[in-house]
Scaffold this active site. Structure first.
Site, mmCIF file in Angstrom:
data_model
loop_
_atom_site.group_PDB
_atom_site.id
_atom_site.type_symbol
_atom_site.label_atom_id
_atom_site.label_comp_id
_atom_site.label_asym_id
_atom_site.label_seq_id
_atom_site.Cartn_x
_atom_site.Cartn_y
_atom_site.Cartn_z
ATOM 1 C CB SER A 180 -0.952 -0.049 1.198
ATOM 2 O OG SER A 180 -1.977 0.883 1.083
ATOM 3 C CG HIS A 192 -4.709 -3.204 0.055
ATOM 4 N ND1 HIS A 192 -4.312 -2.514 -1.064
ATOM 5 C CD2 HIS A 192 -4.150 -2.565 1.118
ATOM 6 C CE1 HIS A 192 -3.548 -1.490 -0.702
ATOM 7 N NE2 HIS A 192 -3.434 -1.507 0.615
ATOM 8 C CG ASP A 246 -6.159 -3.654 -3.543
ATOM 9 O OD1 ASP A 246 -7.032 -3.163 -2.801
ATOM 10 O OD2 ASP A 246 -5.011 -3.202 -3.627
#
Length: 439
Positions: free
Chosen positions: A157, A418, A358
């Site tokens: 991320s 994610h 994601d």
């Protein structure tokens, strides 16, 4: 002044009596480094624990969490890749079996890291990189046995955005001889490298997966265009605020799709902002607090804090996380694609990996910025067909695809959102071994 404590993982297993024998026999080390005046960064190293190799024969991996404000020593460690899960049970897919793993609570104020005053917070990735260089210089000086071991940075991320900036500065420091390490490459997982590419593809991705109808697509596209206009005008704080608005539009039109995995849904109470709630508070509620669940916070501020023994009395794990995010708000929507280009052009090994499910950093957006790279190896990469990889947990079933050309690789991880190591642990471990050339 840095302080270090050495312990054995088995202490945890015995202390909390999980009922399972601990497979861990290797040691751990943790410490603080004051990276700037009043800015204290916490790190935690697990020596590799492999039945097939000594720790000196395995790579060193630095794990960088997202947010900014997410804790590697907490979330990355106990929820994703560390030797024990949140319930303090051995994790079968721990990366410690294939690498020495270094967790750092980064930027300063994250996790057990802390600042003495507001001036200690980082405000952009350049400051983040500078702080990390101080820590890494200290680490490799204090633990010279790791200077020759291949060193990889893995990220998730927003951690990927920080990893790119850190990698560029580290490569310069290694060349200049100011940091002694064998820097082998960086891996960018579901990474916030080009925020606008993510935002602009949210609508098409959700529409193609039947999570938006025509009206919803129009609403999301309109909100994304507003973000684009702010970015193009270099109004980055405004862009961050409009990014929050775009997320709200998605929540309303999808009945609360989860930004981290489109096959799940947010609880009803998370769908709308509270009266008077500003956009920073809303964003931290959406993207920082999920990394600080009540059970994880209880673990970190209870047994783990006691185990570590060096956490100052006035420091709470995650207590400054929202401030970390707030101080970085002006840098949040800035892209770092140019930094990735510089790394590739300099010959650094760069890997991009992304989860199929994601949304927040959807794969379509990742592919868009990759296809705009100026790196001279891009045409050769684009001409390749991807190679399927079996899921280690389900032989004969495809778990991922990948392509690699020269010093660049891309992994498409199937059935993952994610947090890839949480969603597809065996596949993530296999990818780690491939990237570090153990498979």
């Amino acid at each position: 002044m840095a302080r270090a404590v050495v312990s054995c993982c088995v202490v945890l297993a015995v202390l909390f009596s999980t009922g399972l024998p601990s497979p861990l026999t290797s040691k751990e080390v943790w410490s603080y480094v004051e990276v700037r005046d009043g800015a204290h960064m916490f790190w935690w190293l697990y020596y590799a624990d492999s039945p097939a190799a000594q720790y000196k024969d395995l790579p060193l991996v630095l794990w960088l969490q997202g947010g900014p404000g997410g804790s590697g020593t907490g979330f990355g460690n106990f929820e994703e890749i560390g030797p024990l899960n949140r319930d303090l049970e051995p994790r079968k897919t721990s990366w410690v079996q294939a690498a020495n793993v270094l967790f750092v609570d980064n930027p300063v104020g994250t996790g057990f890291s802390y600042t003495d005053s507001p001036s200690g917070y980082a405000t952009n990735v350049a400051m983040v990189a500078s702080d990390m260089l101080v820590l890494l210089k200290h680490f490799f000086t204090e633990r010279p046995e790791f200077q020759s071991i291949p060193f990889h940075i893995f990220s998730e991320s927003y951690g990927g955005k920080m990893a790119a900036a850190i990698s560029l500065e580290l490569s310069k420091a290694v060349a200049q001889g100011t940091v002694k390490c064998n820097f082998a490459g960086v891996a960018l997982g579901d990474s916030w490298i080009s925020p606008l590419d993510s935002v602009m593809t949210w609508g098409p991705y959700l529409y193609s997966t039947s999570l938006l109808d025509d009206h919803g697509l129009a609403d999301v596209s309109s909100a994304a265009e507003a973000v684009k206009e702010a970015v193009e005008q270099q109004q980055f704080v405004k862009a961050t605020e409009l990014w929050s608005v775009a997320e709200t539009v998605i929540e309303q039109n999808t009945n609360g799709v989860n930004f981290y995995n489109i096959l799940t849904q947010e609880p009803d109470e998370e769908l709308t902002s509270s009266a008077g709630e500003d956009f920073i508070t809303l964003l931290t509620r959406r993207h920082i607090r999920p990394l600080h669940s009540q059970s994880l916070s209880a673990l970190m501020n209870g047994p783990i804090r006691k185990k570590l023994g060096i956490i100052p009395q006035n420091v709470t794990w995650g207590g400054q996380a929202e401030e970390v995010f707030s101080y970085m708000a002006g840098d949040f929507m800035r892209p770092v694609v140019d930094i990735v280009d510089q790394l590739l052009t300099a010959g650094m090994n760069v890997t991009v990996y992304n989860g199929q499910l994601d949304l927040i950093v959807d794969t379509i957006g990742q592919e868009q910025w990759v296809n705009r790279l100026k790196w001279d190896g891009l045409p050769g990469f684009q001409n390749l067909r991807w190679t399927p990889l079996d899921d280690p947990a389900s032989p004969g079933i495809t778990g991922a695809f990948y392509k690699t050309n020269k010093n660049f690789a891309f992994y498409w991880i199937l059935k993952a959102g994610h947090m890839i190591p949480s969603d597809q642990g065996p596949m993530a471990l296999q990818m780690l071994k491939m990237i570090t050339q153990q498979a």
